[in-house]
Design a protein around this motif. Structure first.
Motif, mmCIF file in Angstrom:
data_model
loop_
_atom_site.group_PDB
_atom_site.id
_atom_site.type_symbol
_atom_site.label_atom_id
_atom_site.label_comp_id
_atom_site.label_asym_id
_atom_site.label_seq_id
_atom_site.Cartn_x
_atom_site.Cartn_y
_atom_site.Cartn_z
ATOM 1 N N ASN A 255 0.157 -1.368 0.154
ATOM 2 C CA ASN A 255 0.303 -0.163 0.076
ATOM 3 C C ASN A 255 0.408 0.988 0.112
ATOM 4 O O ASN A 255 1.800 1.337 1.249
ATOM 5 N N ILE A 256 1.001 2.180 -1.072
ATOM 6 C CA ILE A 256 1.451 3.171 -0.935
ATOM 7 C C ILE A 256 1.412 3.692 0.126
ATOM 8 O O ILE A 256 0.191 4.373 0.565
ATOM 9 N N PRO A 257 1.412 5.013 0.796
ATOM 10 C CA PRO A 257 1.529 6.263 1.237
ATOM 11 C C PRO A 257 -0.109 6.932 0.995
ATOM 12 O O PRO A 257 0.238 7.025 -0.333
ATOM 13 N N PRO A 258 -1.211 7.502 2.042
ATOM 14 C CA PRO A 258 -2.011 7.780 1.308
ATOM 15 C C PRO A 258 -1.944 8.962 0.616
ATOM 16 O O PRO A 258 -0.874 10.231 0.921
ATOM 17 N N GLU A 259 -2.700 10.295 0.303
ATOM 18 C CA GLU A 259 -2.619 11.303 -0.223
ATOM 19 C C GLU A 259 -1.659 12.141 0.546
ATOM 20 O O GLU A 259 -1.106 13.307 -0.316
ATOM 21 N N LEU A 260 -2.965 12.498 1.540
ATOM 22 C CA LEU A 260 -2.549 13.695 2.031
ATOM 23 C C LEU A 260 -1.046 13.511 2.556
ATOM 24 O O LEU A 260 -0.499 14.563 3.206
ATOM 25 N N GLN A 261 -0.156 12.497 2.899
ATOM 26 C CA GLN A 261 1.015 12.177 3.531
ATOM 27 C C GLN A 261 1.742 12.180 1.991
ATOM 28 O O GLN A 261 3.214 13.102 2.747
ATOM 29 N N LEU A 262 1.589 11.983 1.465
ATOM 30 C CA LEU A 262 2.240 11.902 0.094
ATOM 31 C C LEU A 262 2.993 13.914 0.334
ATOM 32 O O LEU A 262 3.608 14.372 -0.524
ATOM 33 N N SER A 263 1.460 14.293 -0.261
ATOM 34 C CA SER A 263 1.141 15.769 -0.293
ATOM 35 C C SER A 263 1.765 16.953 1.035
ATOM 36 O O SER A 263 2.818 17.373 0.251
ATOM 37 N N GLN A 264 2.078 15.552 1.862
ATOM 38 C CA GLN A 264 2.866 16.893 3.264
ATOM 39 C C GLN A 264 4.129 16.485 2.737
ATOM 40 O O GLN A 264 4.700 17.561 2.615
ATOM 41 N N THR A 265 5.036 15.227 2.264
ATOM 42 C CA THR A 265 5.963 14.767 2.130
ATOM 43 C C THR A 265 6.163 15.805 0.981
ATOM 44 O O THR A 265 7.613 16.040 1.002
ATOM 45 N N LEU A 266 5.984 15.924 -0.338
ATOM 46 C CA LEU A 266 6.479 15.768 -1.278
ATOM 47 C C LEU A 266 6.030 17.568 -1.781
ATOM 48 O O LEU A 266 6.952 18.498 -2.558
ATOM 49 N N HIS A 267 5.968 18.383 -0.746
ATOM 50 C CA HIS A 267 5.018 19.802 -0.660
ATOM 51 C C HIS A 267 4.975 19.877 -2.080
ATOM 52 O O HIS A 267 4.882 21.247 -2.859
ATOM 53 N N VAL A 268 3.325 19.432 -1.809
ATOM 54 C CA VAL A 268 2.903 19.789 -3.155
ATOM 55 C C VAL A 268 0.952 19.667 -2.946
ATOM 56 O O VAL A 268 0.478 19.383 -1.810
ATOM 57 N N SER A 269 0.706 19.597 -3.414
ATOM 58 C CA SER A 269 -1.080 19.823 -3.930
ATOM 59 C C SER A 269 -1.681 18.482 -4.067
ATOM 60 O O SER A 269 -0.762 17.540 -4.159
ATOM 61 N N ARG A 270 -2.786 18.324 -3.226
ATOM 62 C CA ARG A 270 -3.496 16.653 -3.178
ATOM 63 C C ARG A 270 -4.266 16.353 -4.641
ATOM 64 O O ARG A 270 -3.799 15.628 -4.495
ATOM 65 N N GLN A 271 -4.365 17.644 -5.062
ATOM 66 C CA GLN A 271 -4.619 17.214 -6.238
ATOM 67 C C GLN A 271 -3.809 17.236 -7.322
ATOM 68 O O GLN A 271 -4.240 16.220 -8.090
ATOM 69 N N LYS B 50 -3.128 13.441 -9.250
ATOM 70 C CA LYS B 50 -3.266 13.218 -10.542
ATOM 71 C C LYS B 50 -1.969 12.550 -11.349
ATOM 72 O O LYS B 50 -1.847 11.472 -12.245
ATOM 73 N N ALA B 51 -0.653 12.158 -10.013
ATOM 74 C CA ALA B 51 0.196 11.063 -9.812
ATOM 75 C C ALA B 51 -0.195 9.349 -10.216
ATOM 76 O O ALA B 51 0.630 9.121 -10.644
ATOM 77 N N ILE B 52 -0.683 9.706 -8.810
ATOM 78 C CA ILE B 52 -0.894 8.131 -9.111
ATOM 79 C C ILE B 52 -2.436 7.566 -10.058
ATOM 80 O O ILE B 52 -1.725 7.052 -10.398
ATOM 81 N N GLU B 53 -3.226 8.842 -10.736
ATOM 82 C CA GLU B 53 -3.972 8.300 -11.857
ATOM 83 C C GLU B 53 -3.346 8.017 -13.088
ATOM 84 O O GLU B 53 -3.081 7.265 -13.767
ATOM 85 N N HIS B 54 -2.279 8.920 -13.023
ATOM 86 C CA HIS B 54 -0.827 8.962 -13.904
ATOM 87 C C HIS B 54 -0.301 7.279 -13.909
ATOM 88 O O HIS B 54 -0.524 6.336 -15.389
ATOM 89 N N LEU B 55 -0.423 6.669 -13.230
ATOM 90 C CA LEU B 55 0.158 5.783 -12.946
ATOM 91 C C LEU B 55 -0.267 4.269 -13.112
ATOM 92 O O LEU B 55 -0.096 3.656 -13.463
#
Length: 357
Positions: free
Chosen positions: A25-41, A45-50
């Motif tokens: 299971n990859i990290p949740p959207e919120l966690q990835l957003s905070q870690t990578l300093h990007v929006s949840r949107q 979009k990255a998840i949809e792309h992969l």
């Protein structure tokens, strides 16, 4: 490279390095957003792309999982272009800086697309707007007239969400982007302190009002005066803007400049362009440098070594260009990378400062 592709790369790197395995299971959207300093949107979009490539799969109510790890990950050829936007292109200290950026990007396998703004906020807005629908790996931007409000601040937030961006030489007061620059407050301080150490107490400053670099250098000037318990006065400072060249400013303000010179023994100039114009102005009016007036410039441009050898603050143009390109490349490959870097200024002493007795 668009921000969502950077996030995709980050996830792919974790998969290929076996930090994430098939079925994990990859990290949740919120966690990835905070870690990578990007929006949840952007994360979504990255998840949809992969997921469209069959690498990830999302199960509603459960999470997103690694479906099939990729065998090979390559960066698309179209994402090897870097937009480099500077205020000027072929004069003063800009050719050395641009050449250094080009060399560093080429070594990393990127192509430089060079654009200029002529230090116009309006042109900057037009150029940046035109990039939104282009396929660039990242942007290097030298901001123009940075004390002025941006025409459309939202544009910069859109760009930040779309591309890795690194500012070179200056920053915006209200837009947070990584910056590679010289510590201009410290540079202004060193220049003024040098004059104070040579016995000058009445120090005039010619500053640039529409440029945060000019404000920072002025703040350094004030700090040095205050350390020596000198009282800064508005009458010690003359301001000009990008609307007027240094030589034109001195000609138009001739009477005011001459009146100000009568009460001072030294002048700290915003840059070598102003210092060079001032040296010619002083010579025309029979004022000898450094016998009658000491002068310090800023940038250590080629002008500082032509004719009268100018004491000045060194602007490490080549090093700043290299570091900006190198840090942008790191940011492209790792969205969590802190691309900020500040160079420490130094003063080079030549022939335009003399002890004041």
């Amino acid at each position: 490279m668009a921000k969502y592709l950077q996030v995709s790369d980050w996830i792919l790197s974790n998969i290929t390095e076996n930090n994430l395995k098939q079925g994990d299971n990859i990290p949740p959207e919120l966690q990835l957003s905070q870690t990578l300093h990007v929006s949840r949107q952007t994360v979504r979009k990255a998840i949809e792309h992969l997921a469209s490539k069959g690498i990830l799969t999302t199960i509603q109510g459960s999470g997103t999982y690694v479906a099939h790890p990729p065998k090979i990950h390559t960066v698309p050829v179209s994402s090897q272009n870097i937009a480099v936007i500077t205020t000027y292109l072929d004069s003063y200290i800009f050719p050395q800086k641009i050449s250094a950026i080009y060399d560093a990007l080429a070594r990393a396998g990127f192509l430089m697309n060079l654009l200029g703004t002529n230090n116009s906020a309006e042109t900057e807005h037009y150029v940046l707007s035109s990039l939104l629908d282009k396929d660039f790996a990242g942007i290097i931007l030298e901001p123009s007239r940075t004390t002025l409000p941006r025409i459309q601040p939202e544009l910069y937030r859109q760009l930040k969400e779309t591309f890795p961006i690194v500012l070179i030489d200056c920053n915006y007061s209200d837009i947070n982007l990584p910056r590679i620059a010289l510590d201009d407050r410290e540079g202004g301080y060193l220049a003024t302190k040098h004059l104070l150490e040579h016995g000058h107490h009445d120090i005039m400053h010619i500053g640039k009002l529409d440029d945060l670099q000019g404000i920072y250098r002025y703040q350094g000037y004030l700090r040095a005066l205050q350390e020596y318990q000198m009282i800064p006065r508005e009458t010690n400072v003359l301001w000009y803007t990008n609307e007027t060249s240094p030589s034109m400013f001195l000609d138009v303000q001739e009477e005011r400049v001459l009146a100000c010179l009568e009460n001072h023994s030294a002048i700290f100039c915003y840059n070598d362009l102003m210092a060079s114009a001032l040296l010619a102005f002083l010579q025309d009016h029979g004022i000898r440098v450094p016998d009658d007036m000491s002068v310090i410039g800023y940038d250590d441009s080629p002008l500082a070594r032509q004719g009268t050898q100018l004491t000045t603050i060194v602007h490490p143009s080549v090093e700043i260009g290299l570091k900006t390109a190198e840090n942008l490349v790191k940011l492209i490959h790792d969205p969590t990378f802190d691309a900020n870097y500040t160079f420490t200024p130094k003063l080079v002493e030549r022939d335009t400062v003399k002890d004041h007795i």
